[in-house]
Motif scaffolding. Sequence first.
Motif, short mmCIF file in Angstrom:
data_model
loop_
_atom_site.label_atom_id
_atom_site.label_comp_id
_atom_site.label_asym_id
_atom_site.label_seq_id
_atom_site.Cartn_x
_atom_site.Cartn_y
_atom_site.Cartn_z
N GLY A 130 0.93 -1.53 -0.10
CA GLY A 130 -0.31 0.03 0.22
C GLY A 130 0.87 1.20 0.17
O GLY A 130 0.01 2.47 -0.34
N ARG A 131 2.09 1.36 0.06
CA ARG A 131 2.88 1.84 -0.29
C ARG A 131 3.70 2.62 -1.45
O ARG A 131 4.97 1.68 -2.10
CB ARG A 131 3.87 2.12 0.85
CG ARG A 131 3.03 2.27 2.54
CD ARG A 131 3.68 2.04 3.74
NE ARG A 131 3.86 1.89 4.88
CZ ARG A 131 4.02 1.71 6.47
NH1 ARG A 131 5.14 1.50 6.20
NH2 ARG A 131 3.28 1.60 7.06
N PRO A 132 3.70 3.75 -1.53
CA PRO A 132 4.64 3.81 -3.06
C PRO A 132 6.09 4.23 -2.48
O PRO A 132 6.66 4.61 -1.56
CB PRO A 132 4.53 5.51 -3.43
CG PRO A 132 2.98 5.73 -2.67
CD PRO A 132 3.29 5.01 -1.61
N ILE A 133 7.36 2.62 -3.59
CA ILE A 133 8.07 2.39 -3.13
C ILE A 133 10.20 3.20 -3.69
O ILE A 133 10.63 3.58 -3.68
CB ILE A 133 8.76 1.22 -2.03
CG1 ILE A 133 8.71 -0.12 -3.91
CG2 ILE A 133 7.96 0.86 -1.01
CD1 ILE A 133 8.63 -0.72 -3.27
N GLN A 134 8.85 3.57 -5.22
CA GLN A 134 9.75 3.44 -6.36
C GLN A 134 10.50 4.84 -6.04
O GLN A 134 9.49 5.91 -5.34
CB GLN A 134 9.01 3.85 -8.03
CG GLN A 134 9.85 4.31 -8.48
CD GLN A 134 10.56 3.67 -9.22
OE1 GLN A 134 12.01 3.35 -8.34
NE2 GLN A 134 10.47 3.04 -9.71
N GLY A 135 11.50 5.22 -5.87
CA GLY A 135 12.18 6.67 -5.91
C GLY A 135 12.94 6.60 -4.11
O GLY A 135 13.68 8.04 -3.73
#
Length: 542
Positions: free
Chosen positions: A347-352
């Motif tokens: 559920g959490r964006p990890i890209q970048g």
Amino acid sequence: MTEAPLLSVQDLSVAFRQGGRDSLAVDRISFDVRRGETVALVGESGSGKSVSALSVMKLLPYPAASHPSGRILFKGTDLITADGAAMRAVRGNDITIVFQEPMTSLNPLHTVGKQVAETLVLHRGLSEQAARARAVELLGKVGIPDPEQRLDSYPHQLSGGQRQRVMIAMALANEPDLLIADEPTTALDVTVQAQILALLKDLQRESGMAILFITHDLGIVRKLADRVCVMRHGKIVEQGPVGDIFERPQHPYTIELMAAEPKPMARALRDDAKTVMQADDLKVWFPVKRGLLRRTVGHVKAVDGISVSVREGHTLGIVGESGSGKTTLGLALLRLISSQGPIVFMGRPIQGLGFKAMRPNRRFMQVVFQDPYGSLSPRMSVAEIVAEGLAIHHPKLGEDERDARVVKALQEVGLDPATRHRYPHEFSGGQRQRIAIARAMVLEPSFVLLDEPTSALDRIVQAQIVDLLRELQAQRGLTYLFISHDLKVVSALADDIIVMRNGKVVESGAAERVFKAPENDYTKALFAAAFDLDTVTGRTAS
């Protein structure tokens, strides 16, 4: 009158000197190989298959190795008592060998042409020009495209299948009477594997050579061999025609070996399971730089616009030939290599995210690699290897509590915790893979990348690892991304599947549907190569 066998191994024993004592690796085995036939030696790692084959060519580390008993008769001459000059005349001329990993067998500093021509110069006395012309002919014969251009290539510039073809060209250069093939297709994709097997059968039909084939892949044996010798603990426990061994096995070990194929199992999957890992239009492009200023002139599109979604408790299988981008996709999802496109984990964006920002996520995403020996530090004990992640992600744990978690993890993967102070080299291949799995599981992850975790294992051990992975998944609700070129294992473990080619997804869907009714032509060819070797070997199923 029956023609005498080309090769007759009689009552052969092989011992290795260890700590001042002799340890038997092969114990009084006997078998024959006749002209034009294929005899397979099968069995688990450590059964003595390769040691037996290397004994034929006297390639064991003498004097550390010895033969307490037996004879190896080749055309009536005992090779065990043959001197160095006699063996040099036989090796590469009358008897040749193709090893499992061509990259370690080929000299990286010499061109392909030089290495193929070398045996012609040594054994046939050809001039360099004549040997080069014959090398071009041989490379063309084994299916190398543009053989004249490839002649000046180095091994690292060829694919795995092409390197294996070069090894076969070298082995066949002097038209041998006997070819020893020691696991020649284990590291290859199913399509390339099928091509190599078809090539061997075609060349055998043309030349009438005999083949001694060493493998743990029973599917290959059934389609390729005429007779089978089953080895265990240095002994041949059963031998006979391939049809008899497969249809009417007698020895308990042979029966166990035949039954040890991973099989699909029905599982109750939740339709409302949350998405653990998701990526949209993911790209991994490697720049191609040329010229003095190293300017970018193009890109290798290893992963080219792929979208994936894996739900909790599910297994997504990724299949495709070498270079299709399978492992690159897995590493990109774990943020171990750079990529473009959104990646969402739990559920959490990890890209970048940077190195420090990613660290809290690392304990929930783990990886198990193909080669457990290469991924386990030889300088660390099993306890230290398994506890390493705990020291990083749970630094406040006391020494006793950390050791207790290591013991629990080893018990869960079926290893005796009392062995935790030993080192990786003291364990078998299957045990090392269990150690690698324990290292991943000790952190109680949510998502595990399994990158070819069973490809280097024997059939029985392979089935055990698949059962272990299923059991851990059921107990913990784990989510797997399973990368493999072994489609039988994928069909046994995966709930969903994506088929990759040249960095793109050519087909995807529920594993059961894709395996039963593939729609894409490439998928059909891939499955045909894996499940129906008859079409490429010219053999009829037993």
